[in-house]
Design a protein around this motif. Structure first.
Motif, PDB file in Angstrom:
ATOM      1  N   GLN A  80      58.050  36.017  40.131  1.00 51.78           N
ATOM      2  CA  GLN A  80      56.930  36.947  39.982  1.00 51.78           C
ATOM      3  C   GLN A  80      57.340  38.396  40.242  1.00 51.78           C
ATOM      4  O   GLN A  80      56.592  39.318  39.955  1.00 51.78           O
ATOM      5  CB  GLN A  80      55.776  36.538  40.913  1.00 51.78           C
ATOM      6  N   TYR A 109      50.976  46.571  39.005  1.00 55.61           N
ATOM      7  CA  TYR A 109      50.206  45.430  39.513  1.00 55.61           C
ATOM      8  C   TYR A 109      50.693  45.111  40.924  1.00 55.61           C
ATOM      9  O   TYR A 109      51.902  45.067  41.186  1.00 55.61           O
ATOM     10  CB  TYR A 109      50.402  44.214  38.598  1.00 55.61           C
ATOM     11  N   GLY A 111      50.453  42.297  44.078  1.00 55.31           N
ATOM     12  CA  GLY A 111      50.068  40.918  44.362  1.00 55.31           C
ATOM     13  C   GLY A 111      50.587  40.429  45.695  1.00 55.31           C
ATOM     14  O   GLY A 111      51.460  41.050  46.315  1.00 55.31           O
ATOM     15  N   ARG A 112      50.028  39.309  46.141  1.00 54.99           N
ATOM     16  CA  ARG A 112      50.502  38.605  47.345  1.00 54.99           C
ATOM     17  C   ARG A 112      50.546  39.491  48.585  1.00 54.99           C
ATOM     18  O   ARG A 112      51.468  39.375  49.394  1.00 54.99           O
ATOM     19  CB  ARG A 112      51.896  38.005  47.118  1.00 54.99           C
ATOM     20  N   LEU A 146      44.942  45.186  40.972  1.00 53.02           N
ATOM     21  CA  LEU A 146      45.139  43.975  41.771  1.00 53.02           C
ATOM     22  C   LEU A 146      43.943  43.057  41.571  1.00 53.02           C
ATOM     23  O   LEU A 146      42.905  43.465  41.051  1.00 53.02           O
ATOM     24  CB  LEU A 146      45.353  44.321  43.251  1.00 53.02           C
ATOM     25  N   THR A 148      41.536  39.879  43.507  1.00 58.29           N
ATOM     26  CA  THR A 148      41.217  39.104  44.698  1.00 58.29           C
ATOM     27  C   THR A 148      40.108  38.127  44.295  1.00 58.29           C
ATOM     28  O   THR A 148      39.901  37.896  43.115  1.00 58.29           O
ATOM     29  CB  THR A 148      40.874  40.010  45.901  1.00 58.29           C
TER      30      THR A 148
END
Ligand SMILES: CC(C)(COP(=O)(O)OP(=O)(O)OC[C@H]1O[C@@H](n2cnc3c(N)ncnc32)[C@H](O)[C@@H]1OP(=O)(O)O)[C@@H](O)C(=O)NCCC(=O)NCCS
Length: 189
Positions: A80, A109, A111-112, A146, A148
């Motif tokens: 990723q 982007y 993420g995580r 992002l 969620t």
């Protein structure tokens, strides 16, 4: 431009932009201290993986559809980051938070985003989000995105405090279930 040429351009942008980004020291709270935020090197990806798994463990069995971050493997996390990279946050030299980013033609982007439970509420995720803006700017990108979950109201509040606006709510792209993905965007400058 072909997909391959576009990917090649993005990777070249990535290499040159990451070279120029230095770690930053930022004040954190409760108790007052300092955190260092830095680009993660490939040998630190296992550490990012540990932090991600620890941070998302609280969602194990609680989300429908489940979060892929709960069971993510190191290989999946590394994959990723193929068109981006990782960020680590340290307190007293110990890694306590992380996130990944991907360069897209028109946005960065994120993420995580993960902070170890014992270190939460001190501004570490906020410092990582601020650092992502440095990365986006270095890559010449003026938008950050992002995702969620609708069910994660505190996360939505955190991102709204950082200037992200909800752009859409959609069913999870991979797995069926009632909880929707909330997509959020922040324009820089
Ligand atoms: C979301 C997360 C990264 C926030 O990290 P953090 O370092 O505590 O965040 P900050 O200190 O910068 O900001 C605190 C804010 O984060 C949000 N937050 C969400 N979950 C939280 C939690 N379990 N504990 C503390 N803050 C949390 C809240 O908005 C909080 O503000 P509040 O205390 O006024 O409600 C962290 O809670 C985490 O790792 N959670 C599990 C993984 C996750 O949900 N990641 C985001 C996926 S979209």
């Amino acid at each position: 431009m072909s997909d391959d040429a576009q990917k090649g351009n993005l990777r070249e942008t990535l290499r040159s932009c990451l070279r120029g980004i230095s770690p930053v020291d930022v004040p954190i709270l409760k108790p007052a201290g300092m955190a260092t935020i830095a680009i993660a090197q490939p040998h630190q990806f296992p550490c990012m993986h540990e932090i991600t798994r620890c941070a998302f463990a609280e969602y194990d069995g609680k989300l429908n559809p489940p979060s892929a971050a709960v069971t993510i493997t190191l290989d999946e996390l590394t994959e990723q980051m193929a068109e981006g990279g990782g960020v680590l946050a340290y307190v007293d030299g110990i890694p306590v938070g992380s996130a990944l980013f991907r360069l897209r033609p028109d946005h960065l982007y994120i993420g995580r985003l993960s902070v170890l439970p014992a270190m939460r509420g001190r501004g570490i995720a906020s410092a990582i989000l601020d650092y992502m803006e440095i990365i986006a700017a270095a890559a010449g990108l003026s938008e950050m995105r992002l995702g969620t979950r609708v069910s994660m109201e505190r996360n939505i509040a955190l991102y709204e405090r950082h200037g992200y606006l909800i752009t859409s709510e959609q069913p999870h792209p991979v797995t069926a279930g009632p909880d929707k993905v909330v997509w959020m965007t922040r324009r820089l400058n």
